[in-house]
Design an enzyme around this catalytic site. Structure first.
Site, PDB file in Angstrom:
ATOM      1  N   ASP A   1      11.752  -1.589  -3.584  1.00  0.00           N
ATOM      2  CA  ASP A   1      10.462  -1.834  -4.089  1.00  0.00           C
ATOM      3  C   ASP A   1      10.187  -0.398  -4.897  1.00  0.00           C
ATOM      4  O   ASP A   1       9.655  -0.323  -5.697  1.00  0.00           O
ATOM      5  CB  ASP A   1       9.568  -2.148  -2.745  1.00  0.00           C
ATOM      6  CG  ASP A   1       9.421  -3.481  -2.391  1.00  0.00           C
ATOM      7  OD1 ASP A   1      10.503  -4.128  -2.784  1.00  0.00           O
ATOM      8  OD2 ASP A   1       8.562  -3.710  -1.644  1.00  0.00           O
TER       9      ASP A   1
ATOM     10  N   GLU B   1       0.700  -1.316   0.055  1.00  0.00           N
ATOM     11  CA  GLU B   1       0.037  -0.035   0.152  1.00  0.00           C
ATOM     12  C   GLU B   1       0.762   1.221   0.021  1.00  0.00           C
ATOM     13  O   GLU B   1       0.656   2.279  -0.791  1.00  0.00           O
ATOM     14  CB  GLU B   1      -1.012   0.055   1.326  1.00  0.00           C
ATOM     15  CG  GLU B   1      -1.979  -1.187   1.190  1.00  0.00           C
ATOM     16  CD  GLU B   1      -1.299  -2.363   1.757  1.00  0.00           C
ATOM     17  OE1 GLU B   1      -2.004  -3.489   1.682  1.00  0.00           O
ATOM     18  OE2 GLU B   1      -0.160  -2.457   2.238  1.00  0.00           O
TER      19      GLU B   1
ATOM     20  N   ASP C   1       2.475  -3.189  -7.833  1.00  0.00           N
ATOM     21  CA  ASP C   1       2.021  -1.842  -7.020  1.00  0.00           C
ATOM     22  C   ASP C   1       2.276  -0.722  -7.815  1.00  0.00           C
ATOM     23  O   ASP C   1       1.575   0.143  -7.925  1.00  0.00           O
ATOM     24  CB  ASP C   1       3.144  -1.761  -5.691  1.00  0.00           C
ATOM     25  CG  ASP C   1       2.752  -3.051  -4.831  1.00  0.00           C
ATOM     26  OD1 ASP C   1       1.776  -3.560  -4.847  1.00  0.00           O
ATOM     27  OD2 ASP C   1       3.642  -3.306  -4.304  1.00  0.00           O
TER      28      ASP C   1
ATOM     29  N   TYR D   1       9.329 -11.174   8.927  1.00  0.00           N
ATOM     30  CA  TYR D   1       9.250 -11.378  10.388  1.00  0.00           C
ATOM     31  C   TYR D   1       8.104 -10.280  10.799  1.00  0.00           C
ATOM     32  O   TYR D   1       8.689  -9.312  11.212  1.00  0.00           O
ATOM     33  CB  TYR D   1      10.547 -10.933  10.981  1.00  0.00           C
ATOM     34  CG  TYR D   1      11.590 -12.209  10.456  1.00  0.00           C
ATOM     35  CD1 TYR D   1      11.726 -13.268  11.082  1.00  0.00           C
ATOM     36  CD2 TYR D   1      12.248 -12.027   9.194  1.00  0.00           C
ATOM     37  CE1 TYR D   1      12.592 -14.331  10.685  1.00  0.00           C
ATOM     38  CE2 TYR D   1      13.210 -12.930   8.749  1.00  0.00           C
ATOM     39  CZ  TYR D   1      13.435 -13.973   9.473  1.00  0.00           C
ATOM     40  OH  TYR D   1      14.239 -15.001   9.094  1.00  0.00           O
ATOM     41  N   ARG D   2       6.912 -10.718  10.713  1.00  0.00           N
ATOM     42  CA  ARG D   2       5.815  -9.688  10.757  1.00  0.00           C
ATOM     43  C   ARG D   2       4.700 -10.152  11.804  1.00  0.00           C
ATOM     44  O   ARG D   2       3.807  -9.626  12.195  1.00  0.00           O
ATOM     45  CB  ARG D   2       5.139  -9.288   9.403  1.00  0.00           C
ATOM     46  CG  ARG D   2       4.365 -10.602   8.770  1.00  0.00           C
ATOM     47  CD  ARG D   2       4.053 -10.530   7.530  1.00  0.00           C
ATOM     48  NE  ARG D   2       3.723  -9.362   7.168  1.00  0.00           N
ATOM     49  CZ  ARG D   2       3.199  -9.135   5.699  1.00  0.00           C
ATOM     50  NH1 ARG D   2       3.610  -9.930   4.868  1.00  0.00           N
ATOM     51  NH2 ARG D   2       2.691  -7.866   5.532  1.00  0.00           N
TER      52      ARG D   2
END
Length: 313
Positions: A293, A35, A257, A104-105
């Site tokens: 990204d 997002e 995205d 790792y969330r």
């Protein structure tokens, strides 16, 4: 405001060399999140965008907020959680352009997002609401937030754009299919990748995938086909639109995205769906030229140096 979006962003660590992570000792730190990627790309294209999230009250959280705010995105509704941490992830590279990603969330601050954090007035003030299929997989409260946002948007004629962005590390294939198809049925525009479309609809071709989403309730469907471009199914057209050619692909993460941002930008400019897809293809292609990204997303001045929107037509 042109667009509002919400979801989790994490600190991303890119390895300084290829090979297994156990042999990598240096990393470049940056930010990643579907997002916020879209928000940054839209801001670079000249639009007013708000990104809502929950970050850990830690240096990683501050880094993410400051990074995204520095790109011209409104982060005024971002909050910092004193208990839960900011998520992180690592990329692992070999010779291919598709890196392996280790997240790792679990138990991150973003998984604590809830309805109270997203103001109804902010949704109403936007022309588009952008959501992804990552957020509802994070937690029950995040899933409730998605449905709340869609409900508010639909009641107030705010266009809802949904990118399934499936993350099977977060939930099972069956659960993902059930929830994401239900969300898609409530959205104006759905932007699945070809493999996501196949998983969700059990169809093979872009035409059949798009038709299945339309039958399910979606208004317009654009199936992303990577380097081959996209297939657009709307009331006006059913057409394959060629991709933007890139000679050397470095990293494909962030391309989808970028496509979403370019496509939404075209619609904000009043373009046809076809022309919006052309812009989406171009912005998405720019993402694959770098390892991060968002670092490859172009500014509008780079795409149209004379500020003429006819340059892409």
């Amino acid at each position: 405001m042109d667009v509002i979006t919400f979801g989790e962003s994490m600190v991303q660590f890119n390895p300084a060399k290829t090979g297994p992570l156990r042999y990598v000792h240096q990393f470049d730190k940056t930010v990643g999140g579907a997002e916020s990627n879209v928000a940054i790309a839209l801001a670079r294209l000249g639009h007013q965008v708000k990104w809502v999230s929950r970050l850990g009250d830690d240096d990683f959280g501050l880094y993410i907020r400051n990074f995204i705010r520095g790109e011209g995105v409104d982060t005024s509704s971002v909050t910092f959680d004193p208990v839960y941490p900011t998520g992180i992830f690592f990329k692992e590279r070999y010779n291919a352009s598709d890196p392996k990603v280790y997240y790792y969330r679990s138990g991150s601050a973003a998984s604590q997002l809830e309805q109270a954090q997203l103001k109804e007035s902010d949704i109403i003030a936007a022309r588009f609401l952008h959501i992804t299929g990552i957020t509802p997989a994070l937690s029950p409260t995040c899933r409730e937030l998605i449905y709340y946002a869609i409900e508010v948007a639909k009641k107030n004629n705010v266009m809802v754009v949904f990118d399934p962005n499936i993350r099977l590390k977060l939930w099972s294939e069956n659960e993902a299919r059930e929830v994401l198809m239900d969300i898609a049925s409530k959205c104006d525009i759905v932007l699945p990748g070809i493999e996501e479309g196949r998983l969700l609809t059990n169809e093979i071709t872009p035409e059949k995938i798009a038709e299945r989403f339309i039958q399910n309730g979606a208004g317009t469907v654009v199936v992303k086909l990577g380097a081959q471009g996209a297939f657009c199914h709307s009331q006006d057209i059913k057409e394959y639109i060629e991709g933007f050619k890139i000679e050397h692909v470095v990293d494909t993460v962030g391309a989808g995205d970028g496509f979403a941002a370019g496509f939404i930008s075209g619609l904000l400019r009043g373009w046809s769906y076809r022309d919006a897809v052309v812009l989406g293809n171009r912005v998405g292609a720019s993402a694959v030229t770098v390892t991060g990204d968002v670092e490859g997303y172009p500014y509008w001045s780079k795409i149209a140096p004379d500020h003429s929107e006819e340059i892409l037509r």
